[in-house]
Design a protein around this motif. Structure first.
Motif, PDB file in Angstrom:
ATOM      1  N   HIS A   1       0.805  -1.226   0.000  1.00 43.86           N
ATOM      2  CA  HIS A   1       0.000   0.000   0.000  1.00 43.86           C
ATOM      3  C   HIS A   1       0.840   1.278   0.000  1.00 43.86           C
ATOM      4  O   HIS A   1       0.318   2.361   0.243  1.00 43.86           O
ATOM      5  N   ASP A   2       2.125   1.164  -0.288  1.00 41.87           N
ATOM      6  CA  ASP A   2       2.958   2.363  -0.410  1.00 41.87           C
ATOM      7  C   ASP A   2       2.477   3.224  -1.576  1.00 41.87           C
ATOM      8  O   ASP A   2       2.514   4.458  -1.500  1.00 41.87           O
ATOM      9  N   SER A   3       2.028   2.581  -2.657  1.00 40.01           N
ATOM     10  CA  SER A   3       1.553   3.322  -3.829  1.00 40.01           C
ATOM     11  C   SER A   3       0.290   4.108  -3.511  1.00 40.01           C
ATOM     12  O   SER A   3       0.088   5.207  -4.023  1.00 40.01           O
ATOM     13  N   ARG A   4      -0.567   3.539  -2.667  1.00 44.27           N
ATOM     14  CA  ARG A   4      -1.765   4.265  -2.248  1.00 44.27           C
ATOM     15  C   ARG A   4      -1.374   5.531  -1.495  1.00 44.27           C
ATOM     16  O   ARG A   4      -1.932   6.607  -1.727  1.00 44.27           O
TER      17      ARG A   4
ATOM     18  N   TYR B   1       4.642  11.479 -11.319  1.00 45.52           N
ATOM     19  CA  TYR B   1       4.937  11.200  -9.912  1.00 45.52           C
ATOM     20  C   TYR B   1       5.040   9.698  -9.658  1.00 45.52           C
ATOM     21  O   TYR B   1       5.966   9.239  -8.986  1.00 45.52           O
ATOM     22  N   LEU B   2       4.107   8.928 -10.217  1.00 45.08           N
ATOM     23  CA  LEU B   2       4.109   7.489  -9.983  1.00 45.08           C
ATOM     24  C   LEU B   2       5.351   6.827 -10.555  1.00 45.08           C
ATOM     25  O   LEU B   2       5.873   5.868  -9.999  1.00 45.08           O
ATOM     26  N   ALA B   3       5.846   7.346 -11.682  1.00 46.79           N
ATOM     27  CA  ALA B   3       7.028   6.763 -12.318  1.00 46.79           C
ATOM     28  C   ALA B   3       8.291   7.009 -11.502  1.00 46.79           C
ATOM     29  O   ALA B   3       9.251   6.246 -11.598  1.00 46.79           O
ATOM     30  N   GLY B   4       8.299   8.065 -10.707  1.00 41.52           N
ATOM     31  CA  GLY B   4       9.503   8.391  -9.938  1.00 41.52           C
ATOM     32  C   GLY B   4       9.237   8.590  -8.460  1.00 41.52           C
ATOM     33  O   GLY B   4       9.965   9.309  -7.792  1.00 41.52           O
ATOM     34  N   ALA B   5       8.179   7.940  -7.955  1.00 37.07           N
ATOM     35  CA  ALA B   5       7.805   8.137  -6.548  1.00 37.07           C
ATOM     36  C   ALA B   5       8.929   7.672  -5.623  1.00 37.07           C
ATOM     37  O   ALA B   5       9.563   6.648  -5.846  1.00 37.07           O
ATOM     38  N   SER B   6       9.176   8.455  -4.586  1.00 37.20           N
ATOM     39  CA  SER B   6      10.166   8.081  -3.582  1.00 37.20           C
ATOM     40  C   SER B   6       9.440   7.616  -2.332  1.00 37.20           C
ATOM     41  O   SER B   6       8.344   8.077  -2.018  1.00 37.20           O
ATOM     42  N   PHE B   7      10.064   6.678  -1.627  1.00 37.15           N
ATOM     43  CA  PHE B   7       9.456   6.098  -0.443  1.00 37.15           C
ATOM     44  C   PHE B   7      10.411   6.216   0.738  1.00 37.15           C
ATOM     45  O   PHE B   7      11.606   6.465   0.574  1.00 37.15           O
ATOM     46  N   SER B   8       9.867   6.007   1.925  1.00 38.28           N
ATOM     47  CA  SER B   8      10.678   6.100   3.130  1.00 38.28           C
ATOM     48  C   SER B   8      11.657   4.929   3.196  1.00 38.28           C
ATOM     49  O   SER B   8      11.493   3.915   2.492  1.00 38.28           O
ATOM     50  N   ARG B   9      12.655   5.048   4.052  1.00 41.91           N
ATOM     51  CA  ARG B   9      13.632   3.969   4.219  1.00 41.91           C
ATOM     52  C   ARG B   9      12.947   2.678   4.658  1.00 41.91           C
ATOM     53  O   ARG B   9      13.276   1.590   4.187  1.00 41.91           O
ATOM     54  N   GLN B  10      11.985   2.798   5.572  1.00 41.54           N
ATOM     55  CA  GLN B  10      11.267   1.611   6.035  1.00 41.54           C
ATOM     56  C   GLN B  10      10.466   0.964   4.903  1.00 41.54           C
ATOM     57  O   GLN B  10      10.455  -0.258   4.763  1.00 41.54           O
ATOM     58  N   GLN B  11       9.814   1.794   4.088  1.00 44.14           N
ATOM     59  CA  GLN B  11       9.062   1.255   2.964  1.00 44.14           C
ATOM     60  C   GLN B  11       9.974   0.554   1.961  1.00 44.14           C
ATOM     61  O   GLN B  11       9.619  -0.496   1.422  1.00 44.14           O
ATOM     62  N   GLU B  12      11.147   1.138   1.722  1.00 46.07           N
ATOM     63  CA  GLU B  12      12.096   0.505   0.813  1.00 46.07           C
ATOM     64  C   GLU B  12      12.566  -0.842   1.371  1.00 46.07           C
ATOM     65  O   GLU B  12      12.677  -1.829   0.638  1.00 46.07           O
ATOM     66  N   THR B  13      12.837  -0.881   2.673  1.00 45.24           N
ATOM     67  CA  THR B  13      13.278  -2.128   3.301  1.00 45.24           C
ATOM     68  C   THR B  13      12.192  -3.189   3.203  1.00 45.24           C
ATOM     69  O   THR B  13      12.466  -4.357   2.895  1.00 45.24           O
ATOM     70  N   GLU B  14      10.946  -2.803   3.451  1.00 42.86           N
ATOM     71  CA  GLU B  14       9.840  -3.756   3.378  1.00 42.86           C
ATOM     72  C   GLU B  14       9.628  -4.251   1.951  1.00 42.86           C
ATOM     73  O   GLU B  14       9.296  -5.422   1.737  1.00 42.86           O
ATOM     74  N   ALA B  15       9.828  -3.383   0.955  1.00 46.32           N
ATOM     75  CA  ALA B  15       9.719  -3.799  -0.442  1.00 46.32           C
ATOM     76  C   ALA B  15      10.868  -4.738  -0.815  1.00 46.32           C
ATOM     77  O   ALA B  15      10.678  -5.690  -1.582  1.00 46.32           O
TER      78      ALA B  15
END
Length: 255
Positions: free
Chosen positions: A136-139, A176-190
């Motif tokens: 749900h990071d994309s949401r 935005y969707l093509a280059g969305a950035s996420f938090s460190r925790q979200q990246e780790t979970e992905a």
């Protein structure tokens, strides 16, 4: 409560404001703001589908008989659904090193990424991007994009409505969707989602580590004459590669 009261005040006085210059923009900003707070998974998927359709229309998409499409179809033949989400894959014939997945199940891989990654490394990266959708990071990213749209609409003309975004709004969401950035925790979970996907399906989990190591070598440089969005939105590739290697050794999957 204060925020709700403020929104109600604007809605009640909208008939009066509609006669003033810029009132339509203000109302659209309010609507976008409300929508970003109450956005459902179904709405996120619908907005994502519209945005990706616009992106597909403005980018060179590899045809069904293109070698890049054939290679991608072969790689993902076992994975047309992940986490219960039906997926559709396409290749953009663009030199950038990039890939993204959206909440409607669209997965887009750029030619530049395919040129430097093995089949398993591509699966690892796609697994990571799909992990952002499943988690749900994309949401959450869509909500942030709509909040920015609300801010822009306070001082800019737009004809977009809830459930029917304007072309400019869709274009903004697509970018935005093509280059969305996420938090460190979200990246780790992905990363963990991709690792578990590779392990569960019998692939070499080290492909995730080697894909990060390849990205690390490109970090700060250029690919195809362009600094890649993927690299700027996925920092600390070496650290993440080492984390995967450590986990693989702990799981007895690497030395």
């Amino acid at each position: 409560m204060k925020r709700i009261t403020s929104l109600l005040f604007i809605l009640i006085w909208f008939p009066v404001l509609s006669y003033a210059q810029g009132a339509g923009n203000l109302m659209q900003a309010v609507l976008d703001g409300i929508n970003s707070a109450t956005l459902s998974d179904a709405q996120v998927a619908a907005y994502s589908r519209q945005a990706v359709q616009q992106m597909d229309a403005k980018n060179p998409v590899a045809g069904p008989n293109d070698p890049y499409t054939q290679r991608l179809n072969r790689i993902v033949s076992r994975h047309r659904t992940m986490g219960g989400l039906p997926l559709n894959y396409k290749v953009y014939k663009i030199a950038d090193v990039n890939a993204f997945a959206t909440a409607d199940g669209s997965v887009r891989v750029f030619k530049g990424l395919m040129d430097i990654m093995t089949d398993n490394e591509l699966l690892a990266i796609m697994g990571h991007e799909i992990g952002h959708v499943i988690n749900h990071d994309s949401r959450d990213a869509m909500k942030r994009a709509l909040r920015r749209s609300a801010i822009r609409n306070v001082g800019a003309s737009t004809s977009g409505l809830i459930g029917q975004l304007s072309r400019s709004q869709l274009g903004g969401l697509a970018d935005y969707l093509a280059g969305a950035s996420f938090s460190r925790q979200q990246e780790t979970e992905a990363d963990d989602y991709s690792y578990n996907f590779l392990k569960r399906n019998g692939y070499n989990v080290m492909a995730l580590a080697t894909s990060f190591e390849k990205l690390a070598k490109l970090s700060g440089g250029k690919q195809g004459g362009r600094i890649t969005t993927f690299l700027s939105s996925h920092p600390d590739s070496r650290t993440r590669a080492e984390r995967i290697r450590t986990r693989a050794r702990r799981d007895g999957l690497a030395r």
